[in-house]
Design a protein around this motif. Structure first.
Motif, PDB file in Angstrom:
ATOM      1  N   ARG A   1      -3.160   2.746  -6.653  1.00 24.61           N
ATOM      2  CA  ARG A   1      -2.595   1.716  -5.783  1.00 24.61           C
ATOM      3  C   ARG A   1      -3.690   0.807  -5.221  1.00 24.61           C
TER       4      ARG A   1
ATOM      5  N   CYS B   1       4.428  -1.172   4.315  1.00 22.94           N
ATOM      6  CA  CYS B   1       3.438  -0.452   5.111  1.00 22.94           C
ATOM      7  C   CYS B   1       3.559  -0.840   6.579  1.00 22.94           C
TER       8      CYS B   1
ATOM      9  N   GLU C   1      -0.341  11.315  -2.536  1.00 24.55           N
ATOM     10  CA  GLU C   1      -1.652  10.810  -2.148  1.00 24.55           C
ATOM     11  C   GLU C   1      -2.549  10.618  -3.368  1.00 24.55           C
TER      12      GLU C   1
ATOM     13  N   SER D   1       4.895   4.913   3.967  1.00 24.85           N
ATOM     14  CA  SER D   1       4.624   3.619   4.578  1.00 24.85           C
ATOM     15  C   SER D   1       3.945   3.713   5.930  1.00 24.85           C
TER      16      SER D   1
ATOM     17  N   MET E   1      -3.048   7.146  -4.720  1.00 21.63           N
ATOM     18  CA  MET E   1      -3.767   6.157  -3.927  1.00 21.63           C
ATOM     19  C   MET E   1      -4.836   5.396  -4.711  1.00 21.63           C
TER      20      MET E   1
ATOM     21  N   PRO F   1       0.779  -1.219   0.000  1.00 27.80           N
ATOM     22  CA  PRO F   1       0.000   0.000   0.000  1.00 27.80           C
ATOM     23  C   PRO F   1       0.821   1.284   0.000  1.00 27.80           C
ATOM     24  N   CYS F   2       2.134   1.179   0.189  1.00 26.47           N
ATOM     25  CA  CYS F   2       2.952   2.397   0.196  1.00 26.47           C
ATOM     26  C   CYS F   2       2.867   3.092  -1.156  1.00 26.47           C
ATOM     27  N   THR F   3       2.632   4.395  -1.128  1.00 21.77           N
ATOM     28  CA  THR F   3       2.455   5.136  -2.369  1.00 21.77           C
ATOM     29  C   THR F   3       3.679   5.965  -2.736  1.00 21.77           C
TER      30      THR F   3
ATOM     31  N   GLU G   1      -2.512   5.056   4.047  1.00 22.18           N
ATOM     32  CA  GLU G   1      -1.846   3.806   3.685  1.00 22.18           C
ATOM     33  C   GLU G   1      -2.172   2.721   4.706  1.00 22.18           C
ATOM     34  N   GLN G   2      -2.163   3.099   5.971  1.00 20.61           N
ATOM     35  CA  GLN G   2      -2.480   2.140   7.018  1.00 20.61           C
ATOM     36  C   GLN G   2      -3.929   1.671   6.898  1.00 20.61           C
TER      37      GLN G   2
END
Length: 176
Positions: free
Chosen positions: A14, A39, A8, A57, A11, A1-3, A62-63
């Protein structure tokens, strides 16, 4: 999920990528995913990192994506199952060797599995441990080890006979 840093606007792309990747795994009964997910899932997953919410991350969106992907696919974080209380050794990645030496880093590497693979029933295959090692193999990541017990599952290992139940073993020894 880290962009990657602070993009942003990446996202949605992703999210689609992750959904597509996981949709290929849909229907697998006992799924295990291992590796660098880039992440830190929760605040438990970073140590000594200043302003983690500004760090790639560890951004809230992302979380949230990571947690949503786990929940929607019935996956659990095996490391957190066995290590629910954070410690200074919880991180698998550090920006520099100095940071690693000083206990600064993030837990980006995961052992994820179907919740069915976490059982206290000795007659079911299950993870029995998960730990962070100090091994890096000249990488900026440490090795995460998940230990899985298949000994009681002959249906997973064709040709292996079922073990005797513990009760029958004690009966034999008491009669001798």
């Amino acid at each position: 999920p880290c962009t990657e840093w602070d993009y942003e606007d990446e996202m949605p792309r992703r999210v689609q990528y992750e959904k597509g990747r996981l949709s290929k795994l849909a229907g697998i009964k006992n799924l295990v995913c291992l590796g660098d997910d880039n992440c830190a899932q929760t605040s438990l997953d970073y140590a000594g990192v200043s302003t983690p919410s500004l760090h790639p991350s560890a951004k809230p969106y992302e979380q949230l994506l990571f947690q949503t992907l786990l929940a929607s696919n019935g996956l659990v974080d095996i490391y957190r199952v066995f290590n629910p209380i954070p410690s200074v050794n919880d991180f698998s990645w550090s920006r520099t060797p100095r940071d690693r030496h000083n206990g600064k880093g993030m837990r980006l590497d995961h052992v994820l599995a179907s919740s069915s693979l976490v059982s206290h029933d000795i007659n079911k295959p299950s993870f029995v441990a998960c730990k962070m090692t100090k091994i890096t193999f000249r990488s900026d990541h440490r090795v995460v080890v998940g230990e899985f017990d298949l000994r009681t599952h002959s249906d997973w290992l064709p040709g292996v006979p079922e073990p005797e139940p513990e009760d029958s073993k004690s009966d034999v020894s008491s009669k001798a």
